[in-house]
Structures are given as C-alpha cells and as structure tokens.
Design an enzyme around this catalytic site. Structure first.
Site, PDB file in Angstrom:
ATOM      1  N   GLY A  76      -4.751  -1.432   2.493  1.00 57.91           N
ATOM      2  CA  GLY A  76      -6.175  -1.798   2.505  1.00 57.91           C
ATOM      3  C   GLY A  76      -6.814  -1.286   3.788  1.00 57.91           C
ATOM      4  CE1 TYR A  92      -0.668   5.155  -9.875  1.00 62.27           C
ATOM      5  CE2 TYR A  92      -1.538   7.097 -10.981  1.00 62.27           C
ATOM      6  CZ  TYR A  92      -1.718   5.831 -10.465  1.00 62.27           C
ATOM      7  OH  TYR A  92      -2.946   5.229 -10.561  1.00 62.27           O
TER       8      TYR A  92
HETATM    9  N1  LIG Z   1      -9.023   5.222  -7.041  1.00 63.85           N
HETATM   10  C1  LIG Z   1      -8.779   5.945  -8.137  1.00 63.85           C
HETATM   11  O1  LIG Z   1      -9.288   7.084  -8.291  1.00 63.85           O
HETATM   12  C2  LIG Z   1      -7.885   5.400  -9.226  1.00 63.85           C
HETATM   13  C3  LIG Z   1      -7.661   6.198 -10.364  1.00 63.85           C
HETATM   14  C4  LIG Z   1      -6.831   5.712 -11.363  1.00 63.85           C
HETATM   15  C5  LIG Z   1      -6.279   4.448 -11.264  1.00 63.85           C
HETATM   16  N2  LIG Z   1      -6.496   3.698 -10.153  1.00 63.85           N
HETATM   17  C6  LIG Z   1      -5.848   2.381 -10.078  1.00 63.85           C
HETATM   18  O2  LIG Z   1      -6.800   1.433  -9.642  1.00 63.85           O
HETATM   19  C7  LIG Z   1      -6.185   0.461  -8.800  1.00 63.85           C
HETATM   20  C8  LIG Z   1      -6.934   0.349  -7.483  1.00 63.85           C
HETATM   21  O3  LIG Z   1      -6.983   1.615  -6.875  1.00 63.85           O
HETATM   22  P1  LIG Z   1      -7.629   1.834  -5.435  1.00 63.85           P
HETATM   23  O4  LIG Z   1      -8.131   3.220  -5.388  1.00 63.85           O
HETATM   24  O5  LIG Z   1      -8.533   0.704  -5.090  1.00 63.85           O
HETATM   25  O6  LIG Z   1      -6.320   1.772  -4.545  1.00 63.85           O
HETATM   26  P2  LIG Z   1      -6.128   1.299  -3.030  1.00 63.85           P
HETATM   27  O7  LIG Z   1      -4.840   1.889  -2.572  1.00 63.85           O
HETATM   28  O8  LIG Z   1      -7.368   1.553  -2.227  1.00 63.85           O
HETATM   29  O9  LIG Z   1      -5.979  -0.267  -3.188  1.00 63.85           O
HETATM   30  C9  LIG Z   1      -4.788  -0.872  -3.643  1.00 63.85           C
HETATM   31  C10 LIG Z   1      -4.611  -2.159  -2.857  1.00 63.85           C
HETATM   32  O10 LIG Z   1      -3.422  -2.787  -3.341  1.00 63.85           O
HETATM   33  C11 LIG Z   1      -2.733  -3.329  -2.231  1.00 63.85           C
HETATM   34  N3  LIG Z   1      -1.328  -3.452  -2.588  1.00 63.85           N
HETATM   35  C12 LIG Z   1      -0.434  -2.440  -2.803  1.00 63.85           C
HETATM   36  N4  LIG Z   1       0.774  -2.949  -3.080  1.00 63.85           N
HETATM   37  C13 LIG Z   1       0.644  -4.294  -3.049  1.00 63.85           C
HETATM   38  C14 LIG Z   1       1.545  -5.362  -3.267  1.00 63.85           C
HETATM   39  N5  LIG Z   1       2.844  -5.142  -3.538  1.00 63.85           N
HETATM   40  N6  LIG Z   1       1.088  -6.629  -3.176  1.00 63.85           N
HETATM   41  C15 LIG Z   1      -0.211  -6.864  -2.875  1.00 63.85           C
HETATM   42  N7  LIG Z   1      -1.119  -5.898  -2.646  1.00 63.85           N
HETATM   43  C16 LIG Z   1      -0.687  -4.617  -2.747  1.00 63.85           C
HETATM   44  C17 LIG Z   1      -2.976  -2.339  -1.088  1.00 63.85           C
HETATM   45  O11 LIG Z   1      -2.823  -2.938   0.194  1.00 63.85           O
HETATM   46  C18 LIG Z   1      -4.431  -1.928  -1.358  1.00 63.85           C
HETATM   47  O12 LIG Z   1      -5.336  -2.718  -0.621  1.00 63.85           O
HETATM   48  C19 LIG Z   1      -4.728   0.891  -8.673  1.00 63.85           C
HETATM   49  O13 LIG Z   1      -3.968   0.136  -9.591  1.00 63.85           O
HETATM   50  C20 LIG Z   1      -4.716   2.352  -9.074  1.00 63.85           C
HETATM   51  O14 LIG Z   1      -3.483   2.730  -9.645  1.00 63.85           O
HETATM   52  C21 LIG Z   1      -7.296   4.143  -9.134  1.00 63.85           C
END
Ligand SMILES: NC(=O)c1ccc[n+]([C@@H]2O[C@H](COP(=O)([O-])OP(=O)(O)OC[C@H]3O[C@@H](n4cnc5c(N)ncnc54)[C@H](O)[C@@H]3O)[C@@H](O)[C@H]2O)c1
Length: 313
Positions: free
Chosen positions: A36, A136
């Site tokens: 985060g 992934y």
């Molecule tokens: N951003 C994109 O373009 C995108 C595209 C496709 C899918 N997604 C999916 O959307 C979701 C959010 O993506 P994002 O871009 O906000 O990602 P991000 O990496 O900014 O946020 C993910 C958050 O999850 C937290 N996290 C990770 N592992 C953890 C755990 N074991 N326990 C608790 N917290 C944990 C991290 O600290 C982080 O704050 C994800 O599931 C990702 O796979 C995102």
C-alpha cells in the site's frame, strides 16, 4: 452501508474507500501494508492484517458487502514465487470468503483480472471465454472458482470484476516493474529515458481509476450485478508506443525510449467488450489525454515533489 474492503491501502481500494466515505458509508479496511503506498484514509476503520489470518473473522460482523481486492498482483513477482502467490490469491481468498460466510455477509465483490483472457485471440474479450496462462492469472482464476463455489453452495451473491489496465493517481509505482503510465511518467519527469519491454506494439485497454471506482460502486450497490461477471475496461486500446508518444506530447521531454527484452507471460493485446456494462448505465468518461494529465499531476505532486519537477516547454 457497511462495507469491508481488503487491500484498502492499495490503488483501487484507496479510491473506493474515499468515495464510499464521501457518500456516507462505513468502511472497514484490511491491509497488511505490504505494498500500500498511500496513507489509509483516517475515516476508514483500519486493521493492519493479512487476509490469510483467522484474526480477520471478527471484523466481518455486521458487514453488508465485502470487496476483496488484496492480492499479489505483479506478474513477474508471481512467476518468481508461485507458492506465496497461491497463499495470498487462493488461500487468502478462501479465508475472506469463509469469514464472510460465517458473518452472514450477503454480497461479495471479487477483483478478477483481464489476465483471464491471456490466451484468447479474438477481440474484444467477452466474459464467457477465458484462457488464463500466467501464474498470476491462474491464481486469480482459482480465487474466482472459490467465489463460484461459495455462490453455489452458500448463497453468497458474488460479482466478479475483470479489471483491465487501471491507471491514475496512487497507482503502485514502487513495484519492481511499475505499471506503464507511472514508470514512463516518473522516468521522463526525472529526465531519464523510459524503458519499453519488447517492441512497444503490445496493445492495452487502459481505464482510468475514477471510471473504475464508479463501476465498483455500481457493483456493490446494484442487485442487477449479483452473480454477474463484468469487464471493467474502456473498450479502447493503445499500444505502448502510442502511450509513450501521448506522454511525450504532454511533457515535451525530448527523451526517446530504451527498448529491452520482452517480459514473459504478457498478453499481446487486451481489449474489453463493455456492451453489457454500458447496458447497466455505466460508461467510461476519462480519455487517455485527460487521464495522463491527471496522473502526471499526481506524480509531480506526490512522487517527485513540486520542487523536483522540471519545467515543461
Ligand atoms: N490495477 C490494475 O490494473 C488491476 C488489473 C486487474 C486486476 N486487478 C486486481 O485488483 C485488485 C487491486 O489491485 P490494485 O491495483 O489496487 O493493487 P495494489 O497492489 O495497489 O493493492 C493491493 C493491496 O493489497 C494489499 N495486500 C497484498 N497482500 C495482502 C495480504 N496477504 N493481506 C492483506 N493485504 C494484502 C497490499 O498491501 C495492497 O495495499 C487486485 O486483486 C488485482 O489483482 C488490478
């Protein structure tokens, strides 16, 4: 509404939390802060915890909707560490589903991904035809299958959102291979040549974070989305080279990209079919130029600091 968001400190979660709070909803947030990058909104009832932990169960009491965003989501990191990836994305998802079930939560929004379409060659991608290939993508598929099981056997109303390339302020620019927009803008603002992996001809459906937040709100509040799978994209794609040129047009850096070997496991093209999403009354509003302007403003202000931003011609 009382909403619990996992991954609340992340890119998509932080925007959604702030929007829900502004609308007067209560937000309970879980994040282990492993990536985060923004301070969590102080009005979130925040719990630093891991989604794999049993300690999260009491936090679900009284919750109406769970939005499960926490994940290990960097393709190269997932390839390097499949065991940790499965732990977070599969076991973690099962644990969050179980916590939701025991607390009697009715609605569950799952962050799925356009990587589900990696091996599908017809475009635009429709939700009923998937072929995940990378570690992934397969881990997200496995999480999605647990969601389907909870929907089928425990009556949880699940909505799956297949996010395409989301970009905008607060995107995670610190990761090993940062997302494209952030990586380019940071390099160019620092006066460094941006790196392009491969030829730059891969095409991506980029969707701006505010449009994504709007769809997230719709998914968690509108019962028409129950048991549905949706593409959250813009329905338009650009090549990596085109994104570079659009940024160069904005920044006038005079820097030319460095081309490096392609990254393994990435799709050549992504493009969302968003017909059914439009039929719900949603549509993307922020185009590439405007989205890039807002992203650059954030990077100048927050990542580099005003003083380090080079003046533009
Ligand atoms: N951003 C994109 O373009 C995108 C595209 C496709 C899918 N997604 C999916 O959307 C979701 C959010 O993506 P994002 O871009 O906000 O990602 P991000 O990496 O900014 O946020 C993910 C958050 O999850 C937290 N996290 C990770 N592992 C953890 C755990 N074991 N326990 C608790 N917290 C944990 C991290 O600290 C982080 O704050 C994800 O599931 C990702 O796979 C995102």
């Amino acid at each position: 509404m009382r909403v619990l968001i996992t991954g609340v400190a992340g890119f998509i979660g932080s925007h959604l939390a702030t929007r829900l709070l502004n609308d007067g909803d209560t937000v309970i947030g879980i994040d282990n802060l492993c990536s985060g990058i923004e301070p969590v909104n102080p009005h979130v009832l925040f719990h630093r915890n891991d989604v794999r932990s049993l300690a999260i169960y009491p936090l679900f009491q009284g919750v109406e909707v769970v939005v499960h965003l926490a994940a290990k989501n960097c393709l190269v990191d997932c390839l390097d560490d499949p065991v940790e990836t499965a732990g977070v994305n599969v076991s973690g998802t099962a644990n969050v589903l179980e916590a939701a079930r025991r607390a009697g939560v009715r609605k569950f929004v799952y962050a799925d991904t356009s990587a589900e379409y990696e091996g599908v060659l017809g475009f635009p991608s429709r939700v009923d035809h998937i072929a995940p290939r990378s570690v992934y993508a397969r881990s997200k598929r496995a999480g999605a299958m647990f969601c389907e099981a909870y929907q089928e056997f425990h009556g949880l109303r699940v909505t799956m959102l297949r996010y395409f390339n989301v970009y905008g302020p607060a995107q995670d620019w610190r990761r090993r291979i940062p997302p494209l927009m952030s990586a380019f803008a940071i390099s160019m603002l620092k006066g460094e040549r941006p790196v392009i992996y491969g030829t730059g001809e891969k095409r991506r459906d980029f969707v701006y974070i505010d449009d994504v937040t709007e769809f997230n709100l719709l998914a968690l509040k509108d019962a028409r989305t129950d048991r549905g799978v949706y593409n959250v994209g813009s329905g338009i794609n650009y090549s990596v080279n085109e994104v570079f040129l659009a940024l160069e047009d904005l920044l006038k850096s005079g820097l030319w990209p460095i081309y490096k070997d392609d990254l393994p496991g990435e799709a050549q093209v992504t493009l969302a079919d968003i017909d059914s999403e439009r039929r719900l009354g949603w549509q993307p509003h922020v185009g590439l130029r405007e989205g890039l302007e807002r992203s650059v403003a954030y990077i100048e202000r927050t990542v580099l600091g005003e003083s380090r931003s080079p003046s533009r011609r």
